[in-house]
Every structure is written in C-alpha cells, then in structure tokens.
Design an enzyme around this catalytic site. Structure first.
Site, PDB file in Angstrom:
ATOM      1  N   GLN A  12      28.174  43.638  61.000  1.00  0.00           N
ATOM      2  CA  GLN A  12      29.637  43.565  61.119  1.00  0.00           C
ATOM      3  C   GLN A  12      30.233  42.544  60.142  1.00  0.00           C
ATOM      4  O   GLN A  12      31.097  42.859  59.328  1.00  0.00           O
ATOM      5  CB  GLN A  12      29.990  43.172  62.562  1.00  0.00           C
ATOM      6  CG  GLN A  12      31.441  42.755  62.733  1.00  0.00           C
ATOM      7  CD  GLN A  12      31.739  42.234  64.129  1.00  0.00           C
ATOM      8  OE1 GLN A  12      32.340  42.942  64.913  1.00  0.00           O
ATOM      9  NE2 GLN A  12      31.355  41.002  64.443  1.00  0.00           N
ATOM     10  N   SER A 127      25.828  29.802  66.376  1.00  0.00           N
ATOM     11  CA  SER A 127      26.429  30.591  67.459  1.00  0.00           C
ATOM     12  C   SER A 127      26.815  29.743  68.666  1.00  0.00           C
ATOM     13  O   SER A 127      26.126  28.776  69.015  1.00  0.00           O
ATOM     14  CB  SER A 127      25.424  31.653  67.907  1.00  0.00           C
ATOM     15  OG  SER A 127      25.839  32.240  69.100  1.00  0.00           O
ATOM     16  N   GLU A 129      26.292  30.603  71.494  1.00  0.00           N
ATOM     17  CA  GLU A 129      25.213  30.777  72.472  1.00  0.00           C
ATOM     18  C   GLU A 129      24.308  29.537  72.497  1.00  0.00           C
ATOM     19  O   GLU A 129      23.529  29.367  73.431  1.00  0.00           O
ATOM     20  CB  GLU A 129      24.395  32.032  72.166  1.00  0.00           C
ATOM     21  CG  GLU A 129      25.142  33.327  72.397  1.00  0.00           C
ATOM     22  CD  GLU A 129      25.287  33.709  73.882  1.00  0.00           C
ATOM     23  OE1 GLU A 129      24.471  33.258  74.691  1.00  0.00           O
ATOM     24  OE2 GLU A 129      26.229  34.450  74.202  1.00  0.00           O
ATOM     25  N   TYR A 151      17.532  33.843  71.881  1.00  0.00           N
ATOM     26  CA  TYR A 151      18.450  33.904  70.739  1.00  0.00           C
ATOM     27  C   TYR A 151      19.128  32.543  70.534  1.00  0.00           C
ATOM     28  O   TYR A 151      19.175  32.023  69.420  1.00  0.00           O
ATOM     29  CB  TYR A 151      19.499  34.998  70.985  1.00  0.00           C
ATOM     30  CG  TYR A 151      20.668  34.983  70.027  1.00  0.00           C
ATOM     31  CD1 TYR A 151      20.557  35.505  68.748  1.00  0.00           C
ATOM     32  CD2 TYR A 151      21.899  34.439  70.414  1.00  0.00           C
ATOM     33  CE1 TYR A 151      21.641  35.497  67.874  1.00  0.00           C
ATOM     34  CE2 TYR A 151      22.986  34.423  69.551  1.00  0.00           C
ATOM     35  CZ  TYR A 151      22.857  34.949  68.280  1.00  0.00           C
ATOM     36  OH  TYR A 151      23.928  34.926  67.425  1.00  0.00           O
ATOM     37  N   ARG A 186      31.734  46.473  65.115  1.00  0.00           N
ATOM     38  CA  ARG A 186      30.755  45.884  66.031  1.00  0.00           C
ATOM     39  C   ARG A 186      29.719  46.945  66.405  1.00  0.00           C
ATOM     40  O   ARG A 186      30.070  48.118  66.628  1.00  0.00           O
ATOM     41  CB  ARG A 186      31.503  45.403  67.270  1.00  0.00           C
ATOM     42  CG  ARG A 186      30.689  44.586  68.237  1.00  0.00           C
ATOM     43  CD  ARG A 186      30.186  43.311  67.627  1.00  0.00           C
ATOM     44  NE  ARG A 186      30.193  42.205  68.568  1.00  0.00           N
ATOM     45  CZ  ARG A 186      29.343  41.191  68.518  1.00  0.00           C
ATOM     46  NH1 ARG A 186      28.421  41.136  67.567  1.00  0.00           N
ATOM     47  NH2 ARG A 186      29.428  40.208  69.384  1.00  0.00           N
TER      48      ARG A 186
HETATM   49  P1  NAP Z   1      24.912  42.051  63.227  1.00  0.00           P
HETATM   50  O1  NAP Z   1      25.998  43.059  63.083  1.00  0.00           O
HETATM   51  O2  NAP Z   1      23.950  42.191  64.347  1.00  0.00           O
HETATM   52  O3  NAP Z   1      24.097  41.994  61.854  1.00  0.00           O
HETATM   53  C1  NAP Z   1      22.845  41.354  61.760  1.00  0.00           C
HETATM   54  C2  NAP Z   1      22.331  41.559  60.363  1.00  0.00           C
HETATM   55  O4  NAP Z   1      21.069  40.895  60.225  1.00  0.00           O
HETATM   56  C3  NAP Z   1      22.095  43.026  59.986  1.00  0.00           C
HETATM   57  O5  NAP Z   1      22.579  43.231  58.689  1.00  0.00           O
HETATM   58  C4  NAP Z   1      20.582  43.145  60.026  1.00  0.00           C
HETATM   59  O6  NAP Z   1      20.071  44.101  59.149  1.00  0.00           O
HETATM   60  C5  NAP Z   1      20.199  41.764  59.525  1.00  0.00           C
HETATM   61  N1  NAP Z   1      18.801  41.436  59.787  1.00  0.00           N
HETATM   62  C6  NAP Z   1      18.153  41.499  60.964  1.00  0.00           C
HETATM   63  N2  NAP Z   1      16.872  41.138  60.814  1.00  0.00           N
HETATM   64  C7  NAP Z   1      16.708  40.846  59.493  1.00  0.00           C
HETATM   65  C8  NAP Z   1      15.597  40.408  58.724  1.00  0.00           C
HETATM   66  N3  NAP Z   1      14.384  40.212  59.245  1.00  0.00           N
HETATM   67  N4  NAP Z   1      15.785  40.208  57.386  1.00  0.00           N
HETATM   68  C9  NAP Z   1      17.004  40.426  56.821  1.00  0.00           C
HETATM   69  N5  NAP Z   1      18.092  40.855  57.512  1.00  0.00           N
HETATM   70  C10 NAP Z   1      17.929  41.049  58.842  1.00  0.00           C
HETATM   71  O7  NAP Z   1      25.537  40.575  63.343  1.00  0.00           O
HETATM   72  P2  NAP Z   1      27.062  40.108  63.066  1.00  0.00           P
HETATM   73  O8  NAP Z   1      27.855  40.376  64.276  1.00  0.00           O
HETATM   74  O9  NAP Z   1      27.504  40.585  61.749  1.00  0.00           O
HETATM   75  O10 NAP Z   1      26.853  38.519  63.019  1.00  0.00           O
HETATM   76  C11 NAP Z   1      26.578  37.840  61.802  1.00  0.00           C
HETATM   77  C12 NAP Z   1      25.876  36.547  62.108  1.00  0.00           C
HETATM   78  O11 NAP Z   1      26.696  35.741  62.946  1.00  0.00           O
HETATM   79  C13 NAP Z   1      24.553  36.705  62.849  1.00  0.00           C
HETATM   80  O12 NAP Z   1      23.674  35.696  62.388  1.00  0.00           O
HETATM   81  C14 NAP Z   1      24.909  36.440  64.280  1.00  0.00           C
HETATM   82  O13 NAP Z   1      23.803  35.964  65.020  1.00  0.00           O
HETATM   83  C15 NAP Z   1      25.978  35.372  64.103  1.00  0.00           C
HETATM   84  N6  NAP Z   1      26.929  35.335  65.204  1.00  0.00           N
HETATM   85  C16 NAP Z   1      27.636  36.443  65.502  1.00  0.00           C
HETATM   86  C17 NAP Z   1      28.529  36.416  66.541  1.00  0.00           C
HETATM   87  C18 NAP Z   1      29.354  37.629  66.893  1.00  0.00           C
HETATM   88  O14 NAP Z   1      30.035  37.591  67.913  1.00  0.00           O
HETATM   89  N7  NAP Z   1      29.346  38.670  66.088  1.00  0.00           N
HETATM   90  C19 NAP Z   1      28.728  35.229  67.265  1.00  0.00           C
HETATM   91  C20 NAP Z   1      27.993  34.109  66.915  1.00  0.00           C
HETATM   92  C21 NAP Z   1      27.101  34.161  65.862  1.00  0.00           C
HETATM   93  P3  NAP Z   1      19.560  45.576  59.618  1.00  0.00           P
HETATM   94  O15 NAP Z   1      20.745  46.477  59.476  1.00  0.00           O
HETATM   95  O16 NAP Z   1      18.485  45.878  58.667  1.00  0.00           O
HETATM   96  O17 NAP Z   1      19.113  45.450  61.041  1.00  0.00           O
END
Ligand code: NAP
Length: 328
Positions: A12, A127, A129, A151, A186
């Site tokens: 996202q 995060s 979390e 996590y 999302r």
């Molecule tokens: P997301 O949509 O779940 O995206 C996670 C990304 O990480 C995907 O592109 C996934 O790629 C990649 N990934 C997973 N394992 C990997 C690996 N081994 N090597 C390289 N890439 C890998 O997360 P998001 O919502 O965009 O969030 C972005 C960041 O902010 C994350 O670190 C999340 O933990 C943090 N965060 C998010 C929130 C929220 O509410 N969204 C809140 C707090 C923190 P694939 O497509 O290949 O799986």
C-alpha cells in the site's frame, strides 16, 4: 535528479510513496522480491515510472546490489511481513523479515557507502504496534515500548537498530512510528478493507454478511497518502530523528462499520455482521492513539483526510470495483 529506493514497493505505502516521489522529480527504484511476483503487473500499471530491482530483505547481497544499481540519496524501508495476525503463526519468519531485515538494510548501507555513509538518508517504517500494552496515552516518541505480538517485537528490534545506526555511525536515519493507515490499496486481509469490500458486495446483493472479531477494538486510523508525505518530510530535515505519525483521534471498528454501511445506503446493518471468536487476537493491544505534535511542529505535517472521508473513499472504491467484477 535525486534517486530514491523503496522497499515494499508492491505494498500500500510503497505505491503512494512512489507516486509522491515521482511527482517531485525523483528517479524511483522499487525493490521487488520473488520469482514472478504476482504484484509486479499491478506496480507497473499503477506507478509505471518506477524502476524495479530484484531483492529480498533476508538476502544481504541482493540489498547491496540494489544500492549499487539505484545509487540512492534516500532509502525508504517499507518492506515487512506486516499482518499482525499472521505473525503469531509465523513468528520466526516475521522476525527474520520485519526485524532482521532492517539490520540487513542498514548493514548493506554501510557496506555500500563505506566512509561516505552521510550520502544516504534512511527512513524505517516503525509501527504503533510496538506500544502494544500501552504505558502512556497518547503514545509519543519517548513512550516505553511494550509490543504484544511477534510483529510488534520485530518492529521494535528494527526501530532500535535504526536508532543505533544513527547514533553509532552517523547515518541520517529516521523512524516513522506509523499508526494504522488505510486506503483503497489496503490488502484485503486487513479488517478495514475486509469491511469496505464486504459492505460493497452486500450493497450489490453479492454477499449477505461479514464475520469479524472484536468490533469494539479502537485504533488511530489515518490515510496512507498522508503518512508517506510525513516520511518524505523526515528525510528532508537536517538530522535524522524519530516521529509519531498519527491523527491523534481514535475510532472503533463499530464506527467504521456504521459509516461504511451508511455510505453504501444500508442503515440497519446489525444483521449483516456476525461474530467469529477465532478472529480475536491472542493478546489485544490497548488504547493505541498517537500524539503527532512533534511531526506537526518539526515537519509541518498534518493529516488531510478525516476518518469518515477515509471510510467513504474505501467504500466508494470497492463499490466501483465490485460493480465492474459483477458485470463480467
Ligand atoms: P504491505 O501493504 O503489507 O506491504 C508490505 C511490503 O513488504 C510488500 O511490498 C511485500 O512484498 C514486502 N515484503 C514482504 N516480505 C519481504 C521480503 N522478505 N523482502 C522484500 N520485501 C518484502 O504494508 P504497508 O501497509 O504498505 O506498510 C508499509 C510499512 O509500514 C510496513 O513495514 C508496515 O509494517 C509498516 N506499517 C504499516 C502500517 C499500516 O497501517 N499500513 C502501520 C504501521 C506500520 P510482496 O508483495 O512480495 O509480499
């Protein structure tokens, strides 16, 4: 032309950040993992200006190669195993990617940049979390971390490691302590998107009900597009630092449901929502609500999308998508 490397480009935030940086004239590289990643086509369609590089957070040499190819001025580490529920079932893998993966990203910068470490600026997606069993309400940058899921524990490791590299090696490193943020992009496994998709399908007569866990759980929810703007602003500062990125308001899943159903034209929705105890967390987090005043004061950052606007944006997008799917 500045160059940026984004990990988690298929996620996202990766796509919103890529759009933002491309609009600012950056050359944008995105790290994509796996052979034949099913989301590659989506990234190529949504953010066609991004140059994709192959790599994985668990593979140090692939990260060094990505730095060498991208020659980045700015690195945004958004990649993670990010689904909290999944992290209990895959605690070790979550720790390796979401925790140790950050160390790999940082160590790869040292190996790539050598004595010239100041040439790279780094942002870690930390995060809320990490606050889990909250020790202070609202949570700020100095609040004691007490994570309540594998996590959250992995994120706390990455958070402290990023600060450690800033303090030990003088890396321009910032942590964005992100509270929950959502958007039509999302993933469907997250409760907000699960609701907006189900509400759209119920409104179109394609489904009858949705099964949820604790609908009285409350979160501080913002819009992903606003949160990537905060991350960019962090890397434009003279020094790296830690910032809470949040709205400072909290809402329950029940409120989310109410706005979502109303937007889809359904006022009496109680019968559409069923309780599934299997969806309860083994350890629920408490009152997660962030104090974003440091980001307001130092970065001039403010959220631009309200909670109800966010819910309505998600329902509208899913209604449009489900109508297209239903017509096929
Ligand atoms: P997301 O949509 O779940 O995206 C996670 C990304 O990480 C995907 O592109 C996934 O790629 C990649 N990934 C997973 N394992 C990997 C690996 N081994 N090597 C390289 N890439 C890998 O997360 P998001 O919502 O965009 O969030 C972005 C960041 O902010 C994350 O670190 C999340 O933990 C943090 N965060 C998010 C929130 C929220 O509410 N969204 C809140 C707090 C923190 P694939 O497509 O290949 O799986």
């Amino acid at each position: 032309m500045p160059s940026a490397l984004i990990t988690g480009i298929t996620g996202q935030d990766g796509m919103y950040l890529a759009e933002l940086l491309l609009s600012k004239g950056y050359r944008v590289y995105g790290l994509i993992r796996g052979q034949n990643n099913p989301k590659r086509a989506l990234v190529e369609q949504e953010v066609p200006g991004v140059r994709l590089l192959t790599g994985d957070l668990t593979d140090l040499s692939s990260l060094i190669r990505a730095y060498e190819q991208a020659q980045p001025d700015e690195v945004y580490n958004l990649a993670a195993m990010s689904f909290v529920a999944y992290s209990w079932e895959n605690a070790r893998l979550t720790s390796e990617v979401t925790g140790m993966g950050v160390l790999n990203m940082l160590e790869a910068i040292r190996l790539y940049a050598g004595d010239d470490i100041a040439k790279v600026r780094f942002c870690q997606a930390s995060s809320s979390e990490m606050f889990g069993k909250v020790q202070e309400v609202p949570q700020r940058e100095t609040t004691l971390l007490w994570p309540r899921s594998p996590y959250g524990v992995a994120k706390a490791f990455g958070h402290h490691m990023t600060i450690n590299y800033r303090e030990s090696y003088g890396l321009h490193a910032s942590t964005a302590i992100l509270f929950t943020h959502e958007s039509p992009r999302r993933g469907p496994e997250y409760v907000t998107r699960k609701i907006s998709m189900a509400v759209a399908r119920i409104a179109l007569g394609l489904e009858k009900e949705i099964w949820l866990g604790n609908i009285d759980a409350k979160r501080d929810w913002g819009f992903a597009g606003d949160y990537v703007e905060a991350m960019w602003r962090m890397l434009q500062q003279h020094d790296g630092d830690d910032y809470v990125v949040a709205t400072g308001q909290t809402h329950s899943i029940r409120e989310f449901l109410s706005i979502a159903f109303r937007r889809a034209g359904i006022t009496d929705w109680a019968g559409c929502v069923q309780h599934d105890p299997r969806l309860l967390r083994p350890a629920e987090v408490d009152m997660l609500i962030g104090d974003p005043s440091k980001a307001h004061q130092r970065l001039g950052w403010e959220p631009t999308v309200s909670f109800s606007e966010l819910v309505e944006m998600m329902v509208d997008a899913d209604l449009a998508e489900q109508r297209v799917l239903a017509s096929k």
